[in-house]
Every structure is written in C-alpha cells, then in structure tokens.
Design a protein around this motif. Structure first.
Motif, PDB file in Angstrom:
ATOM      1  N   GLN A 607       0.825  -1.211   0.000  1.00 41.91           N
ATOM      2  CA  GLN A 607       0.000   0.000   0.000  1.00 41.91           C
ATOM      3  C   GLN A 607       0.862   1.266   0.000  1.00 41.91           C
ATOM      4  OE1 GLN A 607      -3.023   0.082   3.074  1.00 41.91           O
ATOM      5  NE2 GLN A 607      -3.323  -2.134   2.982  1.00 41.91           N
ATOM      6  N   PHE A 608       1.783   1.355   0.972  1.00 41.00           N
ATOM      7  CA  PHE A 608       2.645   2.526   1.075  1.00 41.00           C
ATOM      8  C   PHE A 608       4.037   2.071   1.498  1.00 41.00           C
ATOM      9  CE2 PHE A 608       4.347   6.558   2.252  1.00 41.00           C
ATOM     10  CZ  PHE A 608       3.608   7.512   1.571  1.00 41.00           C
ATOM     11  N   PRO A 609       4.766   1.409   0.590  1.00 36.27           N
ATOM     12  CA  PRO A 609       6.110   0.922   0.940  1.00 36.27           C
ATOM     13  C   PRO A 609       7.076   2.090   1.137  1.00 36.27           C
ATOM     14  CG  PRO A 609       5.723   0.667  -1.408  1.00 36.27           C
ATOM     15  CD  PRO A 609       4.419   1.126  -0.818  1.00 36.27           C
ATOM     16  N   GLU A 610       7.991   1.929   2.110  1.00 38.19           N
ATOM     17  CA  GLU A 610       8.919   3.034   2.396  1.00 38.19           C
ATOM     18  C   GLU A 610      10.381   2.609   2.370  1.00 38.19           C
ATOM     19  OE1 GLU A 610       8.323   6.428   4.718  1.00 38.19           O
ATOM     20  OE2 GLU A 610       6.475   5.663   5.606  1.00 38.19           O
ATOM     21  N   PHE A 611      10.729   1.616   3.204  1.00 39.58           N
ATOM     22  CA  PHE A 611      12.134   1.225   3.300  1.00 39.58           C
ATOM     23  C   PHE A 611      12.271  -0.276   3.022  1.00 39.58           C
ATOM     24  CE2 PHE A 611      12.128   5.207   5.526  1.00 39.58           C
ATOM     25  CZ  PHE A 611      13.380   5.760   5.262  1.00 39.58           C
ATOM     26  N   VAL A 612      13.492  -0.683   2.675  1.00 41.72           N
ATOM     27  CA  VAL A 612      13.733  -2.065   2.278  1.00 41.72           C
ATOM     28  C   VAL A 612      15.104  -2.503   2.763  1.00 41.72           C
ATOM     29  CG1 VAL A 612      14.699  -1.360   0.043  1.00 41.72           C
ATOM     30  CG2 VAL A 612      13.753  -3.653   0.299  1.00 41.72           C
ATOM     31  N   THR A 613      15.228  -3.788   3.078  1.00 44.38           N
ATOM     32  CA  THR A 613      16.519  -4.402   3.388  1.00 44.38           C
ATOM     33  C   THR A 613      16.501  -5.819   2.844  1.00 44.38           C
ATOM     34  OG1 THR A 613      18.169  -4.779   5.135  1.00 44.38           O
ATOM     35  CG2 THR A 613      15.901  -5.363   5.651  1.00 44.38           C
ATOM     36  N   VAL A 621      13.684 -10.371   0.819  1.00 42.82           N
ATOM     37  CA  VAL A 621      13.590  -8.914   0.783  1.00 42.82           C
ATOM     38  C   VAL A 621      12.515  -8.489   1.778  1.00 42.82           C
ATOM     39  CG1 VAL A 621      13.061  -6.899  -0.628  1.00 42.82           C
ATOM     40  CG2 VAL A 621      14.254  -8.840  -1.646  1.00 42.82           C
ATOM     41  N   TYR A 622      12.872  -7.646   2.756  1.00 41.85           N
ATOM     42  CA  TYR A 622      11.907  -7.147   3.741  1.00 41.85           C
ATOM     43  C   TYR A 622      11.541  -5.708   3.386  1.00 41.85           C
ATOM     44  CZ  TYR A 622      13.445 -11.155   6.532  1.00 41.85           C
ATOM     45  OH  TYR A 622      13.751 -12.414   6.973  1.00 41.85           O
ATOM     46  N   VAL A 623      10.236  -5.432   3.302  1.00 44.41           N
ATOM     47  CA  VAL A 623       9.738  -4.107   2.938  1.00 44.41           C
ATOM     48  C   VAL A 623       8.784  -3.630   4.019  1.00 44.41           C
ATOM     49  CG1 VAL A 623       8.637  -2.711   1.151  1.00 44.41           C
ATOM     50  CG2 VAL A 623       9.833  -4.824   0.515  1.00 44.41           C
ATOM     51  N   THR A 624       9.020  -2.422   4.540  1.00 39.87           N
ATOM     52  CA  THR A 624       8.065  -1.846   5.499  1.00 39.87           C
ATOM     53  C   THR A 624       6.942  -1.157   4.736  1.00 39.87           C
ATOM     54  OG1 THR A 624       9.387   0.177   5.649  1.00 39.87           O
ATOM     55  CG2 THR A 624       9.784  -1.514   7.313  1.00 39.87           C
ATOM     56  N   ASP A 625       5.717  -1.356   5.215  1.00 37.04           N
ATOM     57  CA  ASP A 625       4.532  -0.757   4.587  1.00 37.04           C
ATOM     58  C   ASP A 625       3.821   0.048   5.666  1.00 37.04           C
ATOM     59  OD1 ASP A 625       2.032  -0.186   3.438  1.00 37.04           O
ATOM     60  OD2 ASP A 625       2.117  -1.979   2.177  1.00 37.04           O
ATOM     61  N   SER A 626       4.016   1.389   5.633  1.00 40.61           N
ATOM     62  CA  SER A 626       3.419   2.225   6.678  1.00 40.61           C
ATOM     63  C   SER A 626       1.912   2.360   6.490  1.00 40.61           C
ATOM     64  CB  SER A 626       4.073   3.613   6.663  1.00 40.61           C
ATOM     65  OG  SER A 626       3.868   4.251   5.423  1.00 40.61           O
ATOM     66  N   GLY A 627       1.395   2.064   5.284  1.00 41.37           N
ATOM     67  CA  GLY A 627      -0.053   2.110   5.071  1.00 41.37           C
ATOM     68  C   GLY A 627      -0.742   0.901   5.657  1.00 41.37           C
ATOM     69  N   ASP A 650       1.066  -2.467  21.051  1.00 39.66           N
ATOM     70  CA  ASP A 650       1.593  -3.570  21.842  1.00 39.66           C
ATOM     71  C   ASP A 650       2.834  -4.158  21.185  1.00 39.66           C
ATOM     72  OD1 ASP A 650      -0.445  -3.288  23.684  1.00 39.66           O
ATOM     73  OD2 ASP A 650      -1.774  -4.716  22.655  1.00 39.66           O
ATOM     74  N   ASP A 651       3.476  -5.105  21.902  1.00 39.08           N
ATOM     75  CA  ASP A 651       4.655  -5.763  21.363  1.00 39.08           C
ATOM     76  C   ASP A 651       4.325  -6.427  20.029  1.00 39.08           C
ATOM     77  OD1 ASP A 651       6.120  -4.996  23.529  1.00 39.08           O
ATOM     78  OD2 ASP A 651       5.987  -6.923  24.579  1.00 39.08           O
ATOM     79  N   GLY A 652       5.168  -6.197  19.037  1.00 39.10           N
ATOM     80  CA  GLY A 652       4.971  -6.813  17.732  1.00 39.10           C
ATOM     81  C   GLY A 652       4.014  -6.072  16.835  1.00 39.10           C
ATOM     82  N   GLU A 653       3.449  -4.975  17.327  1.00 39.39           N
ATOM     83  CA  GLU A 653       2.525  -4.190  16.507  1.00 39.39           C
ATOM     84  C   GLU A 653       3.209  -2.908  16.026  1.00 39.39           C
ATOM     85  OE1 GLU A 653      -1.635  -5.652  18.666  1.00 39.39           O
ATOM     86  OE2 GLU A 653      -0.823  -3.654  19.090  1.00 39.39           O
ATOM     87  N   PHE A 654       2.645  -2.312  14.967  1.00 41.06           N
ATOM     88  CA  PHE A 654       3.276  -1.161  14.340  1.00 41.06           C
ATOM     89  C   PHE A 654       2.338   0.037  14.286  1.00 41.06           C
ATOM     90  CE2 PHE A 654       5.429  -4.741  12.038  1.00 41.06           C
ATOM     91  CZ  PHE A 654       6.679  -4.563  12.619  1.00 41.06           C
ATOM     92  N   SER A 655       2.992   1.200  14.237  1.00 36.36           N
ATOM     93  CA  SER A 655       2.274   2.441  13.968  1.00 36.36           C
ATOM     94  C   SER A 655       3.102   3.210  12.940  1.00 36.36           C
ATOM     95  CB  SER A 655       2.105   3.259  15.251  1.00 36.36           C
ATOM     96  OG  SER A 655       1.385   4.447  14.990  1.00 36.36           O
ATOM     97  N   GLY A 656       2.893   2.852  11.669  1.00 39.60           N
ATOM     98  CA  GLY A 656       3.667   3.466  10.588  1.00 39.60           C
ATOM     99  C   GLY A 656       5.104   2.991  10.572  1.00 39.60           C
ATOM    100  N   PRO A 657       5.353   1.680  10.341  1.00 39.24           N
ATOM    101  CA  PRO A 657       6.747   1.209  10.307  1.00 39.24           C
ATOM    102  C   PRO A 657       7.518   1.886   9.177  1.00 39.24           C
ATOM    103  CG  PRO A 657       5.273  -0.449   9.394  1.00 39.24           C
ATOM    104  CD  PRO A 657       4.402   0.614   9.982  1.00 39.24           C
ATOM    105  N   SER A 658       8.751   2.315   9.467  1.00 43.62           N
ATOM    106  CA  SER A 658       9.552   2.997   8.444  1.00 43.62           C
ATOM    107  C   SER A 658      10.890   2.282   8.262  1.00 43.62           C
ATOM    108  CB  SER A 658       9.734   4.478   8.809  1.00 43.62           C
ATOM    109  OG  SER A 658      10.248   4.627  10.125  1.00 43.62           O
ATOM    110  N   ASN A 672       9.172   2.350  14.392  1.00 45.64           N
ATOM    111  CA  ASN A 672       7.866   2.950  14.121  1.00 45.64           C
ATOM    112  C   ASN A 672       8.041   4.445  13.879  1.00 45.64           C
ATOM    113  OD1 ASN A 672       5.832   0.900  14.266  1.00 45.64           O
ATOM    114  ND2 ASN A 672       6.258   0.731  16.459  1.00 45.64           N
ATOM    115  N   HIS A 673       7.491   4.922  12.779  1.00 49.10           N
ATOM    116  CA  HIS A 673       7.551   6.361  12.507  1.00 49.10           C
ATOM    117  C   HIS A 673       6.775   7.134  13.565  1.00 49.10           C
ATOM    118  CE1 HIS A 673       7.971  10.005  10.154  1.00 49.10           C
ATOM    119  NE2 HIS A 673       6.652  10.198  10.204  1.00 49.10           N
ATOM    120  N   TYR A 674       5.658   6.577  14.017  1.00 57.39           N
ATOM    121  CA  TYR A 674       4.842   7.217  15.054  1.00 57.39           C
ATOM    122  C   TYR A 674       5.091   6.493  16.380  1.00 57.39           C
ATOM    123  CZ  TYR A 674       2.578   8.951  10.851  1.00 57.39           C
ATOM    124  OH  TYR A 674       2.346   9.521   9.634  1.00 57.39           O
ATOM    125  N   GLY A 675       5.577   7.224  17.349  1.00 58.45           N
ATOM    126  CA  GLY A 675       5.866   6.634  18.650  1.00 58.45           C
ATOM    127  C   GLY A 675       7.320   6.243  18.811  1.00 58.45           C
TER     128      GLY A 675
END
Length: 726
Positions: A607-613, A621-627, A650-658, A672-675
C-alpha cells in the motif's frame, strides 16, 4: 615481465595451482594478481561468499559472468606451452594430434598450441585454414630459450578464424578485423586501434610502475632485515631482562627476609624479658601465698584441735600474725599484657604497590597513549579502546602484564574489566556496568597513568540515546530533515539530508563531521553502500532517480529504469544488484548493477512501501509498509513468503513502520515512525524484544553499526540518535 624469461628461470612449482596442486588448467587471475585454475575458483566460490583469494584472503567481487569473467593468465599458459614444447622435443613423446606417433621429429604450432609429428605437420600445412599458423620445427624448438616465442595466439569468439588484432578503447575490448568493420566501426562510439600501439602505451605505463616498485621493494626488504635484526636481539634481551629482574626481586626478597629475622629476634628478646619479669613476680606472690597458707594452717589447727590452755597461750600470737598478713597489701598484678605482631604496612597496601616493584621498560611513550571510551549502556557489554604508542606516535605492541585497568561505579564499587589485544597497539577494555551514572576508569601502562586517567565514563539507560549527532541547520555538522542513514565501509555514519540536499558523514564514536557532498535530484530520500564502498542515493520529485556516487562523493551513474516513479528506500546486494522501493507503483524494483530492470516485486500487495533491506543468506527482501502497518517478506523472484505485524501499540505491533535493517543473525529491526519504538523480530517475523523508544521526532531510516549500535535518522528532530543494540 621486464625482460625475457628463459626455461631455467622457472620451476614446476610456478606452474602449479596452490589449490589442486596440479598444473594450471585454464588459469584465471584474481584482482590481487594470484592465479588459480578456473575449476578450482568455481568450486571455491560455491563454498564461500563473498569470495576470498585462497592465498592472501583479499575479498573478491566477481564480474557479472562470475569466475568465467575473470582474466585468463596468458603468461602462465605460455609457460605451460613452453614446458610442453620443450618436453615434447624429447624422444618417446606422442603426437598431440594423432596421439600415436612417437618417432621422428616434432613441431610446435603456436596457433593450435599442439605438438605435431612429421606426418601431422605436413597434413597441417596443406589445409588453407592453417596456412598462416606459426609452426616451429624440432631443431629450433630444442635450441629456443625464450619463453616469449611461445605466445598462444588468441582468436575472436565471434569469428573463430580471425585473430584478435585490434583494441577498441571505447569498449575496453579486444576485437578482430571483422569486428572492427562490423561491430566496432570507427566513429563516435568506437575507436579500434592496433593492439601493438595500445600495448606499447600500456607497457610504458607498467614500466613506470616497475620503476616505482623497486624503491618500495628495497624499503620493504630493508624493513624485513630490520625486523630480523630485532628478532635476533629478542632472546638476548629476554635473558638480560630476566637476569636483572631475578636479581632485583632477590634483593627485595633478601630485604624482606632480613626484616623478618629482625622482627622475629625482637619477639624473642621481648619474650625473654617478659618471662624474667613474670618469674620474679611469680616468686614474690608465691612467697606471700606461702606465709598466708602457713598462718591459715596453724590457726585452723589451734581452733579445731587446741585445748583451752593452748588457745590462750598462742591465741594472741596467731591473731597478731594473721591480722598482720591480712593488713598487708601485696602487689598481686603482673603488670604485663600479651605482645603481638603489628602490620605497620598492611599486606593489602603492599599488594597495591607491588605493581611498582619493577617492570618491563619498552619504547612506549605513556604520555602519547590514548583511551577512547565507547558510549556505555547499563546492562550491556561496553568497551573502551586503549592505543599504546611509541615516542614517534605510532601504535606499538607491549605485553598484557604492562597494562592494568580498574573501574568503579558511582558508589565506588569495583566493576570487573577484561583486557584483550585486538591488533598492533590496540587494546579493548570490556566491562558490564550494572547502574547508570558516571563511572571512573583507571588505565595504567608500565605502572604509569595514561594521560587523562582516571577517565569519567557516563553510563546511560537503554532508552537514552548514547550519542546524538547533529542539530537543526545547514552548517557543517548540522542537519535539516534527515531521512536516510547508512554505515560506510569505514564504519562511519552517512546521512541523507532532504532539505540540505546533501550527504554528510559522521564519526560513529564521537559524532564529529568528517565529510559531505551535494546531491542531485529535488527530494533525496534514502542511502545504501555497495561492496565497493560507493553510495547509492534515491531521490523523488523533479529529476528523480537512483544515483551512484564514489566514496569521495563524485557522481558516477544515474539510473532511471522504465516504471520508476517515486524511489524511496534502497538496498544493495553483494553482487551489485539493487532493490529500490518504487512508491508510485506500490512495489519494489530489482535492478541489475547497470540499473536495468530485472523485475517488479510486491506489486498489487503493497500500500505505502517506504524502506527495504535484504537478507541474502535467506534470499529474502523485507519491505516496510506504513499504510498496512506491516512488514512484507518476498524472495528475489518476487514471491510473497510471509508478512507480520498489525496496527497497534503492543509488542509486535506497528504504527507506521519505516526504517528496517537486519542484524548478523538475520533478525529484523524495525522502527515505528509514530511513537518511535525500535523492535526486533526473528527471521520468521516472531517478536523478540523492544530495543528502545526513540526520543527524536519522527524516525525514518535506520542502520546497524558493526560494533552494535543502531543509528536512527529523526527528521523533525534534525538529528541522528544512536542506541545500543547488543
């Protein structure tokens, strides 16, 4: 080679592969100039990534074609041909064409690199295809001493009957006459030149290098001799120092023994004097005891057995005697207290000072030794680095006994330290602090304090950044809207500043700015470092693209393959392939080292990919999706393997992973971009732990340093924060 090499100038070992220990088969040269069989290198490459030279352990970046793309060692081939030809000139060697005739004279065809009997030679000359081949007869073969006469001719891969006679300088390729006419026609894109002309220029360049090599060789040879001289003096120095040390400590031991005898003699003398005094006192008390005992006995007998007449006769006398004895006040005190040995100097005090009782004097200049304490975090293994240097300021080796360390926490409690030599003159002091606050680290070399010792080392909690790099601004060391962060080949932190449109490089330990270079493109976003230490930077908006910069910041390439619209995160593989987040198409692009597109990854799923490793060991390939508030895992073929996470706190949950990266064990680190929570997940996406909560505003890119710190680019905080990871 600078000159001709005769057959007596090399032996069989020169023609032997150090891996298989056989004569070279299709010898290939590595960039470090060591030669091995092609098959041996191919087998070696399957066992080791990245490939290292089997001889010198230099890491090798293979060309796109792999081992097959390495240069052939034609000089070794010539030597093999020469050796085979000289051996073939002898009796009883079969023809290499008909493989049967061992009689008669032999000839050598330089074009075919074959030994021919007389019949095959005659037949060989009759074929029009071979009429230009260079054939050397046996009599010339036996007399020949110059290896250079046995150059194996090279033919075009495309035009098999054409010899390579031109060099296209534009393409850096050897070409034949046909290629020079068809594929490398002289003009704007091609410049074929006769090989001899280019080779002569290259020979002149190499000759200049040879002239530069000779002085360096002499310098190194002189250094080797100097080391050998010092090695020859090593044992005599040891023996002399040992004799001096033994004599010194014998003197100390003699002084202690002498003092021991003096104290023991004093104890004996005191004992005799006290014994005599006590004996005299005992005799005086016993005299009083005897008189009183005698009077008591007489008095008791008179009372119990005496008649009235007897009582009256002696009563007054007994009464007077007893009253006199009782009225007497004899000195019954011995006036003596036990004597004991007194430690005028405590053993513990001597133990502290015993380190000053002699030592090994080296050419280390303690005043020039340096200690650098790495950022310390409570509960983690922390280190400080000691560099021992000589009077010239160069790193110098010393023995571990010459270095002593001691650390105390804020309450004065001792913290155990361990000392380990990492390299010449570099020592690692490790410790695990149990509390936060300022600790004191004492470092001594040869019983002398290193300049600045004891050092104050501030130990912080795990949620506190151990180092904050930068502040808002556009000057040196200042940051404006940092987004991407990476670790360069020297272990320094490279930061992409979007508003300043530059990359700035900082020292990981101190945060000191080291270098910077400007960026092309309107909105630079992310950065990665390839295996050659070059920087790859993405930018979106006007003049978007992926750009490759040299280690010095010079723009080398700009890539904008079809379909690239908004490049964000970027990762680079060991072989030079690149993975770029393509936000506009909601996918990732897998690119060749030349920037050409291989395939789309994740299209229709992100949905909204941002960073990759990339975890190359697992082909993931791991991609963070902040959407979607998830991390997606794909293989390099584009197949979805799994995803993990959901929106939450909570543990293991995200709020806009970047930002995302992996550690050496393959664990996935996500911020997390937020928090700002920094979390760690196993290779399968299972939650492991929370590292810290980032204090800077709105974290984006992250990177893991080799010594176990996570760098986080905080864009609204205009800084990079460093947190301890392991």
């Amino acid at each position: 080679m600078a000159g001709k090499m005769a057959s007596d100038d090399f032996d069989d070992q020169f023609l032997t592969c150090s891996v298989c220990m056989l004569h070279f088969r299709d010898p290939r040269v590595l960039p470090c100039l060591h030669t091995f069989c092609r098959e041996c290198l191919q087998e070696w490459a399957t066992k080791q990534q990245p490939l290292e030279c089997p001889t010198c352990r230099t890491q090798v970046s293979l060309p796109d074609k792999g081992v097959a793309g390495l240069r052939t060692n034609f000089y070794v081939n010539n030597l093999l041909d020469f050796a085979a030809a000289k051996k073939g000139a002898g009796p009883g060697v079969p023809c290499q064409v008909c493989e049967g005739n061992v009689e008669g004279s032999k000839s050598w065809c330089a074009d075919c690199a074959k030994l021919l009997c007389e019949s095959c030679t005659l037949l060989h000359r009759k074929f029009p295809l071979f009429e230009d081949h260079e054939v050397t007869p046996e009599n010339t073969l036996k007399a020949e001493k110059d290896v250079g006469k046995f150059h194996r001719k090279r033919h075009c891969q495309k035009h098999k009957n054409q010899e390579l006679v031109f060099y296209c300088e534009s393409c850096n390729a050897l070409v034949c006459t046909a290629c020079a006419v068809v594929d490398h026609r002289p003009g704007k894109d091609h410049n074929p030149v006769e090989i001899a002309t280019v080779a002569q220029r290259k020979k002149e360049t190499l000759q200049e290098l040879l002239q530069d090599i000779d002085p360096r060789l002499k310098e190194i040879q002189a250094s080797v001799k100097e080391v050998e001289r010092k090695m020859s003096n090593l044992m005599p120095s040891k023996e002399a120092a040992t004799d001096q040390a033994k004599a010194y400590f014998r003197q100390l031991a003699d002084l202690l023994q002498k003092r021991e005898q003096e104290v023991l003699s004093q104890i004996d003398e005191q004992c005799r004097a006290d014994g005599k005094a006590l004996q005299t006192k005992k005799e005086a008390i016993e005299f009083e005891l005897a008189g009183l005992t005698s009077a008591r006995t007489f008095c008791q007998q008179a009372v119990e057995h005496g008649s009235d007449v007897h009582i009256l006769e002696v009563g007054n006398q007994v009464q007077t005697r007893v009253e006199t004895l009782l009225a007497k006040q004899p000195d019954l005190e011995s006036n003596w207290s036990e004597f004991q040995f007194v430690e005028n100097t405590a053993v513990s005090d001597v133990e502290k000072e015993v380190g000053n009782f002699g030592g090994v004097k080296t050419n280390i200049d303690v005043s020039k030794c340096k200690v650098a304490a790495k950022p310390a975090v409570q509960g983690f293994a922390c280190i400080a680095e000691l560099t021992t240097t000589n009077q010239e300021g160069r790193p110098c080796v010393t023995n571990s006994k010459a270095v002593t360390t001691n650390m105390e926490d804020p309450s004065g409690t001792n913290i155990p330290t361990q000392l380990q030599m990492k390299s010449k003159g570099l020592w690692e002091i490790s410790y695990v602090p149990k509390v936060t606050g300022v600790h004191r680290l004492e470092v001594k070399v040869n019983s002398q304090h290193v300049t600045g010792s004891p050092f104050d080392v501030e130990v912080k909690g795990k949620d506190t950044p151990v180092l904050t790099i930068g502040r808002e601004g556009s000057g040196v060391g200042e940051l404006d809207w940092p987004l991407g962060v990476a670790v360069d080949k020297d272990g320094n932190i490279a930061v992409v500043e979007q508003d300043n449109r530059r990359v700035q490089i900082f020292d990981t330990d101190t945060g000191k700015p080291l270098n910077s270079f400007p960026l092309d493109g309107m909105f630079p976003h992310s950065i990665a470092v390839d295996s050659n230490g070059r920087f790859l930077v993405t930018s979106f908006g006007e003049h978007l693209g992926l750009r490759r910069y040299s280690k010095e910041g010079e723009l080398l390439n700009t890539f904008k393959p079809d379909g690239m619209t908004s490049p964000f995160g970027v990762a680079v593989l060991e072989d030079g392939r690149m993975v770029v987040v393509n936000l506009g198409q909601k996918s990732c692009l897998l690119l060749q080292p030349d920037g050409s597109l291989i395939r789309d990854i994740g299209k229709g799923r992100l949905q909204f990919p941002e960073f990759v490793t990339v975890d190359e060991s697992r082909d993931v390939v791991y991609v963070t999706d902040s959407g979607a508030h998830k991390v997606f895992a794909f293989d390099l073929k584009g197949n979805l393997k799994f995803n993990f996470g959901k929106k939450g706190q909570d543990d293991g949950e995200f709020s806009g992973p970047s930002g995302v990266t992996i550690d050496p064990a393959g664990n996935i680190i996500v911020v997390n971009h937020y928090g700002g929570r920094l979390q760690v997940f196993g290779p399968d996406g299972t939650f492991i732990r929370t590292v810290a909560s980032v204090k800077g505003g709105n974290p984006f890119g992250i990177a893991l340093t080799p010594d176990g710190y996570i760098a986080v680019a905080c864009n609204t905080g205009h800084c990079v924060e460093m947190y301890r990871y392991n």
